[in-house]
Scaffold this motif. Structure first.
Motif, PDB file in Angstrom:
ATOM      1  N   LYS A 270       0.832  -1.211   0.000  1.00 33.24           N
ATOM      2  CA  LYS A 270       0.000   0.000   0.000  1.00 33.24           C
ATOM      3  C   LYS A 270       0.866   1.261   0.000  1.00 33.24           C
ATOM      4  CE  LYS A 270      -2.062   1.380   3.793  1.00 33.24           C
ATOM      5  NZ  LYS A 270      -1.725   2.823   3.953  1.00 33.24           N
ATOM      6  N   ASP A 271       1.886   1.259   0.857  1.00 24.22           N
ATOM      7  CA  ASP A 271       2.767   2.431   0.937  1.00 24.22           C
ATOM      8  C   ASP A 271       3.561   2.641  -0.350  1.00 24.22           C
ATOM      9  OD1 ASP A 271       1.884   2.942   3.444  1.00 24.22           O
ATOM     10  OD2 ASP A 271       3.645   2.182   4.495  1.00 24.22           O
ATOM     11  N   LEU A 272       3.836   1.540  -1.041  1.00 27.76           N
ATOM     12  CA  LEU A 272       4.633   1.633  -2.258  1.00 27.76           C
ATOM     13  C   LEU A 272       3.806   2.059  -3.464  1.00 27.76           C
ATOM     14  CD1 LEU A 272       7.428   1.123  -3.561  1.00 27.76           C
ATOM     15  CD2 LEU A 272       6.693  -1.230  -3.969  1.00 27.76           C
ATOM     16  N   PHE A 273       2.629   1.454  -3.613  1.00 25.99           N
ATOM     17  CA  PHE A 273       1.859   1.649  -4.846  1.00 25.99           C
ATOM     18  C   PHE A 273       0.732   2.676  -4.743  1.00 25.99           C
ATOM     19  CE2 PHE A 273       3.627  -2.641  -5.483  1.00 25.99           C
ATOM     20  CZ  PHE A 273       4.255  -2.434  -6.703  1.00 25.99           C
ATOM     21  N   ILE A 274       0.110   2.782  -3.583  1.00 25.67           N
ATOM     22  CA  ILE A 274      -1.039   3.689  -3.448  1.00 25.67           C
ATOM     23  C   ILE A 274      -0.686   5.133  -3.808  1.00 25.67           C
ATOM     24  CG2 ILE A 274      -2.685   4.709  -1.817  1.00 25.67           C
ATOM     25  CD1 ILE A 274      -3.440   1.914  -2.711  1.00 25.67           C
ATOM     26  N   PRO A 275       0.440   5.680  -3.307  1.00 29.48           N
ATOM     27  CA  PRO A 275       0.774   7.064  -3.698  1.00 29.48           C
ATOM     28  C   PRO A 275       0.918   7.237  -5.210  1.00 29.48           C
ATOM     29  CG  PRO A 275       2.109   6.375  -1.834  1.00 29.48           C
ATOM     30  CD  PRO A 275       1.399   5.152  -2.319  1.00 29.48           C
ATOM     31  N   LYS A 276       1.509   6.219  -5.869  1.00 32.25           N
ATOM     32  CA  LYS A 276       1.684   6.306  -7.324  1.00 32.25           C
ATOM     33  C   LYS A 276       0.338   6.224  -8.041  1.00 32.25           C
ATOM     34  CE  LYS A 276       6.342   4.369  -7.240  1.00 32.25           C
ATOM     35  NZ  LYS A 276       7.234   3.274  -7.671  1.00 32.25           N
ATOM     36  N   ILE A 277      -0.521   5.343  -7.544  1.00 29.32           N
ATOM     37  CA  ILE A 277      -1.857   5.212  -8.137  1.00 29.32           C
ATOM     38  C   ILE A 277      -2.650   6.504  -7.943  1.00 29.32           C
ATOM     39  CG2 ILE A 277      -4.068   3.994  -7.966  1.00 29.32           C
ATOM     40  CD1 ILE A 277      -2.435   1.480  -7.200  1.00 29.32           C
ATOM     41  N   GLU A 278      -2.513   7.097  -6.760  1.00 24.54           N
ATOM     42  CA  GLU A 278      -3.203   8.364  -6.481  1.00 24.54           C
ATOM     43  C   GLU A 278      -2.737   9.453  -7.445  1.00 24.54           C
ATOM     44  OE1 GLU A 278      -2.433   9.178  -2.399  1.00 24.54           O
ATOM     45  OE2 GLU A 278      -4.142   8.008  -1.667  1.00 24.54           O
ATOM     46  N   LYS A 279      -1.425   9.518  -7.665  1.00 25.71           N
ATOM     47  CA  LYS A 279      -0.882  10.516  -8.599  1.00 25.71           C
ATOM     48  C   LYS A 279      -1.418  10.286 -10.012  1.00 25.71           C
ATOM     49  CE  LYS A 279       3.464  11.618  -6.259  1.00 25.71           C
ATOM     50  NZ  LYS A 279       4.951  11.544  -6.337  1.00 25.71           N
ATOM     51  N   LEU A 280      -1.478   9.003 -10.403  1.00 25.47           N
ATOM     52  CA  LEU A 280      -1.980   8.668 -11.737  1.00 25.47           C
ATOM     53  C   LEU A 280      -3.441   9.075 -11.891  1.00 25.47           C
ATOM     54  CD1 LEU A 280      -1.495   7.268 -14.475  1.00 25.47           C
ATOM     55  CD2 LEU A 280      -2.167   5.118 -13.375  1.00 25.47           C
ATOM     56  N   ILE A 281      -4.242   8.775 -10.871  1.00 26.39           N
ATOM     57  CA  ILE A 281      -5.666   9.126 -10.912  1.00 26.39           C
ATOM     58  C   ILE A 281      -5.851  10.638 -10.975  1.00 26.39           C
ATOM     59  CG2 ILE A 281      -7.810   9.110  -9.571  1.00 26.39           C
ATOM     60  CD1 ILE A 281      -6.972   6.323  -8.542  1.00 26.39           C
ATOM     61  N   ILE A 282      -5.070  11.356 -10.178  1.00 25.46           N
ATOM     62  CA  ILE A 282      -5.150  12.828 -10.179  1.00 25.46           C
ATOM     63  C   ILE A 282      -4.773  13.382 -11.546  1.00 25.46           C
ATOM     64  CG2 ILE A 282      -4.090  14.931  -9.245  1.00 25.46           C
ATOM     65  CD1 ILE A 282      -3.898  13.421  -6.545  1.00 25.46           C
ATOM     66  N   GLN A 283      -3.724  12.790 -12.148  1.00 25.16           N
ATOM     67  CA  GLN A 283      -3.279  13.250 -13.459  1.00 25.16           C
ATOM     68  C   GLN A 283      -4.347  12.985 -14.523  1.00 25.16           C
ATOM     69  OE1 GLN A 283      -0.326  14.721 -13.199  1.00 25.16           O
ATOM     70  NE2 GLN A 283      -0.485  15.538 -15.271  1.00 25.16           N
ATOM     71  N   ILE A 284      -4.932  11.791 -14.458  1.00 27.06           N
ATOM     72  CA  ILE A 284      -6.003  11.444 -15.409  1.00 27.06           C
ATOM     73  C   ILE A 284      -7.189  12.390 -15.241  1.00 27.06           C
ATOM     74  CG2 ILE A 284      -7.725   9.680 -15.990  1.00 27.06           C
ATOM     75  CD1 ILE A 284      -5.572   7.576 -15.297  1.00 27.06           C
ATOM     76  N   PHE A 285      -7.520  12.676 -13.988  1.00 31.30           N
ATOM     77  CA  PHE A 285      -8.634  13.589 -13.716  1.00 31.30           C
ATOM     78  C   PHE A 285      -8.348  14.987 -14.274  1.00 31.30           C
ATOM     79  CE2 PHE A 285     -10.671  16.733 -10.932  1.00 31.30           C
ATOM     80  CZ  PHE A 285     -12.006  16.381 -11.128  1.00 31.30           C
ATOM     81  N   LYS A 286      -7.093  15.425 -14.134  1.00 30.84           N
ATOM     82  CA  LYS A 286      -6.720  16.746 -14.675  1.00 30.84           C
ATOM     83  C   LYS A 286      -6.889  16.790 -16.191  1.00 30.84           C
ATOM     84  CE  LYS A 286      -3.410  18.216 -11.126  1.00 30.84           C
ATOM     85  NZ  LYS A 286      -1.978  18.483 -10.838  1.00 30.84           N
TER      86      LYS A 286
END
Length: 313
Positions: A270-286
């Protein structure tokens, strides 16, 4: 100015111990209500009995510290037998406390007491009180041993007293085996908290404690272990509260059950992948938002042009 705990055996350490016990003694009388968001077995006792039990714990602990100083125990020996010392201490305090009640079912519970988990941090507390801070492993806490704050030792002692008092109450409740016996004993001995005077309220109380213990054991304890911290009980101005302190828990991590290891592995992932997934989702949303705004703007422009065209015609 930060007040530090003495780092070796001398008159300053003796004075600090006397001052510490005096402070805690005053706190026990004034602030022993549970104001945390967690249940304690102590909650089932009324204020007078709860105070009496915690005072017994403190009094017996004073005797224990003096006895250990008198026999000139080595630090290595203390570390080796700290768990046994704690369990014997719980048993002696339990025996002294139940003498106040004429109840045969509360006797001969030594095996139950010996099954209590070691969460009181007695090893570190006794080290501070007997040898000073110089004998504490520098990897255990967040600060250098020679610069251990006085407040650190104080909260360790508060935690120890509450944890031991809670364990003793737990043994009493468990030894009574069923709700009817618990209710009868508490009422007959006049030690019951008014919130738990009915069988139903006691059932809810014990069930909440069991559920809390399960959640704590398999979720919160594992998360605390992963983050190298531990929940402790402290006596604040309002009453008993919880607090987290940093503590190295390397020994405990080696004895984890498989399911807890899996949970820690999940935390790592979770600590390894969740931040990256969150960044990806935010970028896609942008990008989606940008495209939506552009599409909307272009649509408006086209509509305006069409309207102008038809107006001219």
């Amino acid at each position: 100015m930060i007040k530090y705990w003495p780092n070796q055996q001398n008159i300053h350490l003796n004075n600090a111990i006397v001052e510490l016990f005096f402070e805690i003694e005053k706190k026990l009388v004034l602030n022993n209500y549970n104001k945390s968001n967690q249940y304690l077995y102590l909650d089932i006792l009324n204020t007078r009995t709860r105070t009496q039990l915690l005072q017994y714990v403190l009094s017996e602990f004073k005797t224990l510290v003096l006895d250990l100083i008198e026999i000139n125990l080595k630090h290595e020996t203390l570390n080796k037998f700290s768990n046994k010392i704690e369990k014997i201490f719980i048993y002696k305090t339990y025996e002294k406390f139940i003498k106040n009640f004429n109840c045969t079912t509360l006797k001969h519970n030594k095996n139950t007491i010996l099954d209590c988990e070691n969460k009181s941090l007695i090893e570190y507390l006794l080290t501070y009180l007997i040898f000073g801070s110089c004998k504490i492993n520098h990897k255990i806490f967040i600060f250098e041993p020679n610069y251990t704050p006085y407040h650190q030792v104080k909260i360790l002692l508060e935690h120890f007293i509450i944890e031991i008092g809670n364990n003793i109450t737990k043994v009493i409740i468990n030894s009574l085996t069923n709700t009817h016996n618990i209710n009868s004993f508490l009422k007959r001995s006049n030690i019951c908290n008014k919130l738990y005077t009915s069988n139903r309220s006691i059932i809810l109380f014990t069930n909440n404690l069991k559920w809390q213990a399960f959640i704590k054991s398999y979720i919160y304890e594992v998360k605390s272990l992963y983050n190298e911290r531990q929940q402790i009980w402290i006596i604040g101005q309002e009453g008993i509260l919880t607090k987290y302190i940093y503590i190295s828990r390397e020994k405990e991590s080696k004895n984890l059950k498989n399911i807890k290891v899996i949970f820690i592995l999940w935390l790592e992932i979770k600590d390894l992948f969740i931040p990256k997934i969150e960044k990806l989702i935010i970028q896609i949303f942008k990008y989606f938002l940008y495209c939506s705004i552009n599409l909307f703007s272009n649509t408006i422009i086209i509509l305006v042009k069409v309207m102008i065209f038809y107006l001219k015609v």
